[in-house]
Design a protein around this motif. Sequence first.
Motif, PDB file in Angstrom:
ATOM      1  N   VAL A 127       0.858  -1.191   0.000  1.00 52.74           N
ATOM      2  CA  VAL A 127       0.000   0.000   0.000  1.00 52.74           C
ATOM      3  C   VAL A 127       0.889   1.234   0.000  1.00 52.74           C
ATOM      4  N   THR A 128       0.736   2.071  -1.020  1.00 55.64           N
ATOM      5  CA  THR A 128       1.559   3.278  -1.144  1.00 55.64           C
ATOM      6  C   THR A 128       0.880   4.510  -0.560  1.00 55.64           C
ATOM      7  N   THR A 129      -0.406   4.668  -0.792  1.00 60.75           N
ATOM      8  CA  THR A 129      -1.140   5.822  -0.274  1.00 60.75           C
ATOM      9  C   THR A 129      -2.440   5.333   0.364  1.00 60.75           C
ATOM     10  N   ALA A 130      -2.946   6.122   1.310  1.00 58.29           N
ATOM     11  CA  ALA A 130      -4.211   5.784   1.978  1.00 58.29           C
ATOM     12  C   ALA A 130      -4.843   7.056   2.522  1.00 58.29           C
ATOM     13  N   GLY A 156      -3.939   3.313  -2.441  1.00 64.43           N
ATOM     14  CA  GLY A 156      -3.136   3.203  -3.651  1.00 64.43           C
ATOM     15  C   GLY A 156      -2.217   2.005  -3.551  1.00 64.43           C
ATOM     16  N   VAL A 157      -2.322   1.107  -4.500  1.00 60.90           N
ATOM     17  CA  VAL A 157      -1.544  -0.138  -4.468  1.00 60.90           C
ATOM     18  C   VAL A 157      -0.670  -0.295  -5.698  1.00 60.90           C
ATOM     19  N   GLY A 158      -0.400   0.793  -6.414  1.00 65.20           N
ATOM     20  CA  GLY A 158       0.433   0.686  -7.601  1.00 65.20           C
ATOM     21  C   GLY A 158      -0.331   0.049  -8.750  1.00 65.20           C
ATOM     22  N   GLY A 159       0.357  -0.818  -9.490  1.00 64.86           N
ATOM     23  CA  GLY A 159      -0.261  -1.441 -10.656  1.00 64.86           C
ATOM     24  C   GLY A 159      -0.845  -2.812 -10.398  1.00 64.86           C
ATOM     25  N   ARG A 160      -0.842  -3.282  -9.170  1.00 57.60           N
ATOM     26  CA  ARG A 160      -1.335  -4.628  -8.901  1.00 57.60           C
ATOM     27  C   ARG A 160      -2.785  -4.581  -8.422  1.00 57.60           C
ATOM     28  N   VAL A 189     -12.077   1.694  -1.828  1.00 61.52           N
ATOM     29  CA  VAL A 189     -11.910   2.047  -3.240  1.00 61.52           C
ATOM     30  C   VAL A 189     -10.421   2.222  -3.489  1.00 61.52           C
ATOM     31  N   ASP A 190      -9.944   1.794  -4.673  1.00 59.11           N
ATOM     32  CA  ASP A 190      -8.534   2.014  -5.000  1.00 59.11           C
ATOM     33  C   ASP A 190      -8.355   3.361  -5.674  1.00 59.11           C
TER      34      ASP A 190
END
Length: 530
Positions: A127-130, A156-160, A189-190
């Motif tokens: 997880v990059t952002t939350a 935010g989980v990047g491209g996965r 929600v992503d």
Amino acid sequence: MIAILGGSAGVAAALFAVVLHIGAEPQALLYSNLDLKEASQITQALDQGGIKYEAKGDGSTIMVPRDKVASTRLMLSGKGLPTSGSVGYEIFDNAPALGQTDFVQNLNRQRALEGELARTIRSLQGVTTARVHLVLPRRQLFEDDAEQPSASVVIGVGGREPASEEVRAIRNLIAGATPNLKPERVTVVDDKGKLLAGGDDSTGSADQAASDARNATEDSIRKTVKDLVEGVVGPGKARVTVSADLDLNRVTVQEEKYDPDGQVVRSTQSVDENAKDSKSAQPQTASSANNVPGGLTSSSDGGGSQSGRTEETTNYEISHSTRTEVQEPGQIKRLSVAVAVDGTTTFGKGGKVTYTPLSADEMKRIQDLVRSAVGYDPARGDQVTVVNVRFSHDDDAEGVTANSPLMGFDKNDMMRGAELFILLVVAALLIFFVARPLLKGATGGPIPLLAAAAGGGQTLALTGASSGGEVLALPGQAGQGPQADMEQRIDIAKIEGQVKVSSVKRVAEFVDKHPDESVSILRSWLHETA
């Protein structure tokens, strides 16, 4: 000459820039996607600590020397940076205790809780952002049904694609940290706007959960079978495919049984009743005999009745059993396993390849091992197929490929290798296109050089002799135009003639002094030409 000098200067400048860049300390990422206000605080802390940094992009990305990334992060962590723009419970550290209304206190509490939850979610792997939004309704006075709290999370989980277990873990994390909040009222929600879990879905997507359960079961069985078979035939010589049909229904079974043969006497009750009824004598009849004193009287005896009742009641206890069974989802309804096993491949001399398949007994043993490992049950229609096929060995003779295509080098090592390669290419271009032409022009073949004397008009004609490399200089009259050119050519022809005459004269002197050797040389020449 101007073009050569200009090209040399450009190549030298490029070479200097590459060398300067290579000599500089390599940079690495410290933090990215920072809030601009927080990025300003971090840069001020770096300036105070004397750490060189470089801000890229819009200022939200900070680069520092690669060897100082860990120490810099420790230093910033001691100062409470970065907070990723979120506000946690530190909002109450400097807040005044007096003068705050109840509304401000509740608002600060909600902001602190949202910030702390966002930090915790960002600490999860992948997880990059939350960002967390909480809705905490206030219970009103005399309100019968209070409104339930809810929450919304953007991650935010990047491209996965995040797994359903990760989404469920985030929902339970937020529900456990918020009073009276249920996991099914948390929406996730992503960062691409895709709904991962809705407010009315407690387990996310049912199809996704079923797919994840099936994949987990298949992967577990595949790994078990592959490790078992490769332990027998060798690493890289087994291919396993598993297809599992799962029962995802949760079933509760209640059963109660009575055993008539297991009866037990619980109680016995006996009742014994007897009754007797006797009647009085019949009245005498009116006769003279009955009235005579001392006379004979006629009488008849009276009759009676007697009855009895015996009752016995026996109570029996019938043995019975009650069973409640709960079948959790994930039971295997049908299992199919396919295993491909390679034989023995021998690489001989001269590139000769010899392939030896496995015997029938070995294949039978491998099949029995696979059936035992997967819990083969023919009653439910399981299928286990084990075949012996020849694998392709195009990669190498041993059939083993490298674990990592990068040979263990990381991104920084690859960038440094690319810089060294560019340096070598620039140096090669500099040698072949600049240094080589200059050296060739300085040490080249015979070059006629004419230089006119400034005052007397004397001209020196220099040329390299064809035999000994001698340099001759003859004075001549310097002129202007075609006439001077013609005179120079005549002088050069005279010089060449004199050289030829001198050579012939030397040969004649050699023949006079050494006649035998000369005859031998002539005979060898004649023999070669013949």
